[in-house]
Enzyme design. Structure first.
Site, PDB file in Angstrom:
ATOM      1  CG  LEU A 157       2.138  -0.602 -15.557  1.00  0.00           C
ATOM      2  CD1 LEU A 157       3.413  -0.560 -14.762  1.00  0.00           C
ATOM      3  CD2 LEU A 157       1.093   0.282 -14.899  1.00  0.00           C
ATOM      4  CG  PHE A 256      12.661  -6.261 -24.816  1.00  0.00           C
ATOM      5  CD1 PHE A 256      11.854  -5.176 -25.063  1.00  0.00           C
ATOM      6  CD2 PHE A 256      12.728  -6.760 -23.527  1.00  0.00           C
ATOM      7  CE1 PHE A 256      11.125  -4.580 -24.045  1.00  0.00           C
ATOM      8  CE2 PHE A 256      11.999  -6.170 -22.506  1.00  0.00           C
ATOM      9  CZ  PHE A 256      11.196  -5.081 -22.773  1.00  0.00           C
ATOM     10  CB  CYS A 267       7.341  -8.239 -14.290  1.00  0.00           C
ATOM     11  SG  CYS A 267       6.161  -7.104 -13.557  1.00  0.00           S
TER      12      CYS A 267
HETATM   13  P1  NAD Z   1       3.584  -3.709  -5.242  1.00  0.00           P
HETATM   14  O1  NAD Z   1       4.245  -4.610  -4.286  1.00  0.00           O
HETATM   15  O2  NAD Z   1       4.236  -2.433  -5.660  1.00  0.00           O
HETATM   16  O3  NAD Z   1       2.138  -3.307  -4.663  1.00  0.00           O
HETATM   17  C1  NAD Z   1       1.251  -4.203  -4.087  1.00  0.00           C
HETATM   18  C2  NAD Z   1       0.472  -3.472  -3.007  1.00  0.00           C
HETATM   19  O4  NAD Z   1      -0.579  -4.302  -2.532  1.00  0.00           O
HETATM   20  C3  NAD Z   1       1.315  -3.099  -1.778  1.00  0.00           C
HETATM   21  O5  NAD Z   1       1.224  -1.707  -1.548  1.00  0.00           O
HETATM   22  C4  NAD Z   1       0.671  -3.898  -0.649  1.00  0.00           C
HETATM   23  O6  NAD Z   1       0.715  -3.226   0.597  1.00  0.00           O
HETATM   24  C5  NAD Z   1      -0.755  -4.055  -1.154  1.00  0.00           C
HETATM   25  N1  NAD Z   1      -1.522  -5.163  -0.556  1.00  0.00           N
HETATM   26  C6  NAD Z   1      -1.121  -6.437  -0.360  1.00  0.00           C
HETATM   27  N2  NAD Z   1      -2.127  -7.143   0.210  1.00  0.00           N
HETATM   28  C7  NAD Z   1      -3.170  -6.319   0.344  1.00  0.00           C
HETATM   29  C8  NAD Z   1      -4.490  -6.472   0.850  1.00  0.00           C
HETATM   30  N3  NAD Z   1      -4.919  -7.641   1.313  1.00  0.00           N
HETATM   31  N4  NAD Z   1      -5.292  -5.393   0.877  1.00  0.00           N
HETATM   32  C9  NAD Z   1      -4.867  -4.205   0.414  1.00  0.00           C
HETATM   33  N5  NAD Z   1      -3.632  -4.007  -0.094  1.00  0.00           N
HETATM   34  C10 NAD Z   1      -2.792  -5.049  -0.128  1.00  0.00           C
HETATM   35  O7  NAD Z   1       3.241  -4.606  -6.508  1.00  0.00           O
HETATM   36  P2  NAD Z   1       3.181  -4.146  -8.051  1.00  0.00           P
HETATM   37  O8  NAD Z   1       4.535  -4.023  -8.602  1.00  0.00           O
HETATM   38  O9  NAD Z   1       2.228  -3.011  -8.180  1.00  0.00           O
HETATM   39  O10 NAD Z   1       2.529  -5.445  -8.702  1.00  0.00           O
HETATM   40  C11 NAD Z   1       1.181  -5.796  -8.496  1.00  0.00           C
HETATM   41  C12 NAD Z   1       0.810  -6.893  -9.492  1.00  0.00           C
HETATM   42  O11 NAD Z   1       0.875  -6.375 -10.822  1.00  0.00           O
HETATM   43  C13 NAD Z   1       1.736  -8.102  -9.475  1.00  0.00           C
HETATM   44  O12 NAD Z   1       0.996  -9.258  -9.726  1.00  0.00           O
HETATM   45  C14 NAD Z   1       2.677  -7.830 -10.624  1.00  0.00           C
HETATM   46  O13 NAD Z   1       3.202  -9.008 -11.168  1.00  0.00           O
HETATM   47  C15 NAD Z   1       1.761  -7.156 -11.606  1.00  0.00           C
HETATM   48  N6  NAD Z   1       2.459  -6.254 -12.533  1.00  0.00           N
HETATM   49  C16 NAD Z   1       3.463  -5.454 -12.095  1.00  0.00           C
HETATM   50  C17 NAD Z   1       4.091  -4.587 -12.981  1.00  0.00           C
HETATM   51  C18 NAD Z   1       5.224  -3.700 -12.523  1.00  0.00           C
HETATM   52  O14 NAD Z   1       5.932  -3.168 -13.379  1.00  0.00           O
HETATM   53  N7  NAD Z   1       5.423  -3.501 -11.236  1.00  0.00           N
HETATM   54  C19 NAD Z   1       3.681  -4.536 -14.330  1.00  0.00           C
HETATM   55  C20 NAD Z   1       2.629  -5.343 -14.739  1.00  0.00           C
HETATM   56  C21 NAD Z   1       2.020  -6.201 -13.838  1.00  0.00           C
END
Ligand code: NAD
Length: 464
Positions: A157, A256, A267
């Protein structure tokens, strides 16, 4: 199927939880950030993501979606546990897996029967196997040997259109060695499966690689057009026409191919770094990706340089800055080009009047080192009053149709830096702006004037 737990309620976890509950599944979103969960209990969505709020509201109302800080309770009640925590870069650029490990260990610590552990976070190739090891270690400590399976289910996403992307994906990637887990995952995604979304069923390592390869490729494509844009400026070509013509080639596609101030976000920067590190680790260098990382850093710096080249000494100059988030429709400022650009200009003594529709909460701590040089404004026009130049860093829709007469009147000097190429150079010059885009022949006004004169002379001779 029993309930599903999503651990990590950030951009990915909350969207996944909300959308899966909208598909009719029972979801518990878990986070160890108490404030976030308290807010969600009060109906406050901790992030800005268009369209997310009503989905959360609706599914909380129908009791398909709930929130907790208690991972034990969630693991207890759920068959499937998604890991959606952050994987930020460590010092050396590799992905920091401490949050993924903490969740995997919690699952091992609290599981009470067969579980499918789904890695949705973006993780280095081999992490799925490490997750197995962490869970097993915790089970051994308890003297137990429950059966479990690990799945890699990377997420594609985009922030700003996350709800649409999650519910209308180009593909769903599921990597696992277990048929049982694969069947459960198909049930989780049954709404998409029935809608004929392409499913890529593969092993864990391939699924993990698909995510890195996809992101690195997109980052490379942006960087490629950025470098072409820079060269266009030197040779008097227009990158927008170049990109449009390139994009008509089905093998290339127009997506892109928009030059700008360099990619940012949560990301691309970290995933390119991590893939480059993985390449080094395995003795299979990812040279294109390494170069992409360097070129992107340069691109951000080049933007600050462009401003200095035009305005000269920046000491005491005031700049109107529009857009701080790394892209429109999000409040996320992770690795936003705005951070580099403002820091570089601040070092030269510039002051800023900034406006962003959503990113102030983050901006106030991400830019706190230069806070004395920043004034946060209520709207775009306030930034321009008595400023020496206007700089568009992020292309929020509301910046696309500025009242240009008002802009011109408000600015001390008519400098218009459009780092997203959302205005047309000719129009802007006709209106008396000194327009500087990305890759639109800026710096070549004189050359274009000379060319025009030559053409006029030639035309007069023909008519004689
Ligand atoms: P984010 O920082 O918005 O959210 C991560 C959440 O995890 C936070 O709310 C944090 O408090 C929580 N957390 C951390 N440790 C924890 C634990 N032990 N127990 C419970 N909760 C815990 O991160 P995000 O942007 O959602 O990204 C998450 C993953 O998805 C990453 O690996 C990222 O690379 C991947 N990703 C992100 C996107 C994007 O657009 N943001 C898109 C695709 C993939």
């Amino acid at each position: 199927m029993n309930k599903i737990a999503i651990v990590g309620t950030g951009y990915v976890g909350l969207v996944t939880g909300a959308c899966l509950s909208d598909f009719g599944l029972n979801i518990i979103c878990v986070d160890n950030d108490k404030q976030k969960i308290d807010d969600l209990h009060k109906g406050i969505i901790p992030i800005y993501e268009p369209g997310l709020e009503p989905i959360v509201e609706r599914n909380v109302y129908y009791k398909r979606l709930s929130f907790t800080t208690d991972i034990k309770e969630a693991v207890d009640e759920c068959d499937v546990v998604f890991i959606a925590v952050g994987t930020p870069p460590a010092e050396d650029g590799s992905a920091d897996l401490q949050y993924v490990e903490a969740v995997a260990r919690d699952v091992g610590r609290y599981m009470n029967g067969y579980k499918v552990i789904v890695d949705k976070s973006t993780v280095p190739i081999g992490t799925g196997q490490r997750v197995k090891g962490w869970v097993r270690e915790e089970l051994e400590k308890r003297g137990l040997s429950y059966d479990f399976d690990v799945v890699s289910n990377p997420e594609f996403l985009r922030e700003g259109s996350a709800v649409h992307d999650f519910t209308h994906p180009d593909r769903v990637v599921i990597g696992t060695e277990s048929e049982k887990a694969m069947e459960l995952m198909k049930q989780v995604y049954s709404v998409l499966y029935l809608n004929e979304t392409p499913f890529v069923e593969t092993n864990i390592e391939t699924a993990e690689m698909i995510k890195y390869a996809s992101n690195a490729f997109l980052a490379m494509k942006i960087t490629f057009i950025n470098e072409i844009a820079n060269l266009c400026e030197k040779v008097g070509a227009n990158v927008q026409d170049v990109a449009r013509a390139m994009g008509r080639d089905g093998r290339i596609s127009p997506k892109f191919l928009h030059p700008g101030p360099g990619y940012g976000g949560s990301c691309f920067p970290k995933d390119t770094l991590a893939l480059a590190e993985i390449g080094k680790q395995y003795g299979s260098p990812m040279t294109l990706v390494e170069q992409t990382v360097k070129a992107n850093e340069l691109q951000k710096k080049l933007m600050a340089q462009k401003i200095e080249d035009e305005l000269g000494d920046l000491e005491g100059k005031q700049l109107a800055i529009l857009g701080l988030s790394f892209k429109p429709n999000t409040d996320d400022m992770r690795e936003s080009p705005a951070i580099t650009i403002l820091n570089d200009l601040a070092k030269k003594g510039a002051k800023f009047k900034v406006y962003d529709p959503m990113a102030y909460k983050e901006a106030k701590w991400r830019l706190k080192n230069i806070k004395d040089q920043i004034t946060y404004c209520k709207n775009e026009y306030e930034t321009m009053e008595d400023s020496d130049a206007l700089v568009i860093i992020t292309e929020w829709n509301q910046f696309r149709k500025l009242d240009l007469d008002r802009v011109k009147k408000a600015l001390r000097q008519p400098y218009f830096f459009d780092f997203r190429n959302i205005y047309k150079r000719d129009d802007m010059e006709k209106r008396g702006f000194k327009y500087i885009g990305v890759g639109q022949g800026s710096g070549n006004i004189q050359m274009r004037e000379e060319l025009k004169t030559k053409q006029e002379v030639a035309a007069t001779k023909t008519s004689d």
